[in-house]
Motif scaffolding. Sequence first.
Motif, mmCIF file in Angstrom:
data_model
loop_
_atom_site.group_PDB
_atom_site.id
_atom_site.type_symbol
_atom_site.label_atom_id
_atom_site.label_comp_id
_atom_site.label_asym_id
_atom_site.label_seq_id
_atom_site.Cartn_x
_atom_site.Cartn_y
_atom_site.Cartn_z
ATOM 1 N N THR A 50 0.842 -1.200 0.000
ATOM 2 C CA THR A 50 0.000 0.000 0.000
ATOM 3 C C THR A 50 0.878 1.251 0.000
ATOM 4 O OG1 THR A 50 -0.165 -0.346 2.359
ATOM 5 C CG2 THR A 50 -2.085 -0.942 1.044
ATOM 6 N N ASP A 51 0.212 2.388 -0.076
ATOM 7 C CA ASP A 51 0.911 3.650 -0.199
ATOM 8 C C ASP A 51 0.649 4.479 1.056
ATOM 9 O OD1 ASP A 51 2.246 5.763 -1.240
ATOM 10 O OD2 ASP A 51 0.926 6.069 -2.954
ATOM 11 N N ASP A 52 1.662 4.649 1.882
ATOM 12 C CA ASP A 52 1.559 5.498 3.081
ATOM 13 C C ASP A 52 0.794 4.864 4.250
ATOM 14 O OD1 ASP A 52 2.720 7.322 1.348
ATOM 15 O OD2 ASP A 52 1.167 8.843 1.507
ATOM 16 N N HIS A 53 0.746 3.561 4.330
ATOM 17 C CA HIS A 53 0.056 2.937 5.463
ATOM 18 C C HIS A 53 1.022 2.790 6.650
ATOM 19 C CE1 HIS A 53 -2.793 -0.452 7.027
ATOM 20 N NE2 HIS A 53 -2.647 0.533 7.879
ATOM 21 N N SER A 346 4.057 -1.477 3.137
ATOM 22 C CA SER A 346 3.693 -0.192 2.557
ATOM 23 C C SER A 346 4.969 0.591 2.283
ATOM 24 C CB SER A 346 2.811 0.574 3.538
ATOM 25 O OG SER A 346 2.213 1.666 2.883
ATOM 26 N N ASP A 347 4.925 1.510 1.317
ATOM 27 C CA ASP A 347 6.183 2.104 0.841
ATOM 28 C C ASP A 347 6.948 2.908 1.889
ATOM 29 O OD1 ASP A 347 4.262 4.118 0.743
ATOM 30 O OD2 ASP A 347 4.865 4.870 -1.222
ATOM 31 N N GLN A 348 6.256 3.491 2.829
ATOM 32 C CA GLN A 348 6.871 4.135 3.987
ATOM 33 C C GLN A 348 5.803 4.260 5.058
ATOM 34 O OE1 GLN A 348 5.813 6.842 0.820
ATOM 35 N NE2 GLN A 348 5.135 7.042 2.914
ATOM 36 N N GLY A 349 6.211 4.869 6.177
ATOM 37 C CA GLY A 349 5.227 5.163 7.205
ATOM 38 C C GLY A 349 4.558 6.501 6.944
#
Length: 519
Positions: A50-53, A346-349
Amino acid sequence: MSLRKTSRRDAIRTLALGGAALALGNTLPGCSTGKKPGGPGAPNILFVFTDDHAAQAISAYGSRINQTPNIDRLAEEGVLFRNCFCTNSLCAPSRAVILTGKHSHLNGVMDNRSGSVFDGSQQTFPKLMRQAGYQTAIIGKWHLKSEPTGFDYWEVLPGQGSYYNPRMRTAEGEVRHTGYTTDIITDLSIKWLESGRDRSKPFMLMCQHKAPHRRWEPGPEHIDDFNDIAIPEPPNLFDNYEGRGTAAHTQEMTIEKYLNPRDLKLEPPRDLNEEQLRRWHEAYDAKNEEFNEAGLEGDDLLRWKYQRYIKDYLRCIQSVDDNLGRMLDYLEQSGLADNTVVIYSSDQGFYLGEHGWFDKRFMYEESLRMPLLVRWPGVAAAGVENTDLVQNLDFAETFLDIAGAAVPEDMQGRSLKELIRGRTPQDWRKSIYYHYYEYPAVHMVRRHEGVRTGRYKLIHFYNLDEWELYDLQRDPQEMRSLYGNPLYEEITGELKQELVRLKQLYAVPEEDPVPLPEQ
Ligand code: SGN
Ligand code: CA
């Protein structure tokens, strides 16, 4: 919660036995299944990304603000990595690190800017998995600008993609779908598993959601969630950045000032069809009217913005979690579950109001940490937590190792397979290297690099020549830098040396590879 903890403890006991049993059966590195790479019986991999999870919004990580029962299933049935960190907390860079197993300065994607186009001719793990006999596919967010390479099938969102009625790029040209993007990416993924792939080969499927990225647009099924409750605020929502340097004071990512009317749903999105728009107005109009009449100011206004922001963010995650459940159910029904490694990350926090912020980029904990959960039936013990320092830099190596394929020498991370099996190698890393480059740019987070160990973090905002030091054990929220405190002189010296060592190890160039624009 307590139930899960109990089952974890039991599982850890089981691991001690299970680990021994596994050690007898599987001693060959790279051959955990005893099967040939890509040959019959080699494990499939489903990577849901996911993106930004942020991990703080996953109940298995102890979320105070939501429940994610399907992601939690992976924790209950597999390994939860507590300390997985990105190398550069931004979308395109994280994805390029994952594809190549190399830091940004070597894979060429330092930031999200238009010039940062991923060079698809370089070595990537999907290409190597294909060579090893795997079918590879990517469906969903890509964000690397160039055409995907190394995939038997790809269908990706252009750029950031949209939450509703997405356009998608395929090898045959653009297609347009109607509906909510999180559901559509899952539909397409299941369709590929069911009828798109070559069933004589194992698969590697990357199912990559746009959600829960800004502008946090909920789907019709969860748009009314959390309506009647107040989400707890983080204790440092009203942070004034005392005790930190210029970078924390000059960023542009506070909930107070930098959320716009569309982020706050005071204006509807522009790409909804009539029915979607009707549902939208039904969900927000009355609440917006109430807000407009209340005339909130100061702390009350910030509190209201936090609630609006966080609820929409969590609503997007509920759809992600439902759709992960659909994928897991499909694996079960199709008989694939037993031989498929499922990985969620996810790509980052992301900041969920901590320090008063949304967005990411900083090397502080909330945006440095990535969620990582791995279910591997028969190999990973169930309900185990791993606390070793791992990174997105290790993902390519891990995928290749799971597939039984050789890991190239020039990849810079290390396979997590032994950790997944509960056996951390003696010489596992004790520190990680981080480098963020995208300044000046949206959110105005200054460039920095740093080192994090199990307990300490040293950050260098090098264009400012300012340092920050945190003792994560004493100050987990990173509210007061200890840099310059005589009691920490020795540890500061050690961390500086470690930073130099890591930069040599990873071949970080002396000169910043992204020149600062002329002032
Ligand atoms: C967009 C967002 C930013 C976000 C970047 C990068 N603004 O520009 O808030 O930091 O993406 O995010 S938006 O109003 O267009 O949503 S990333 O995850 O792709 O790196
Ligand atoms: Ca992202």
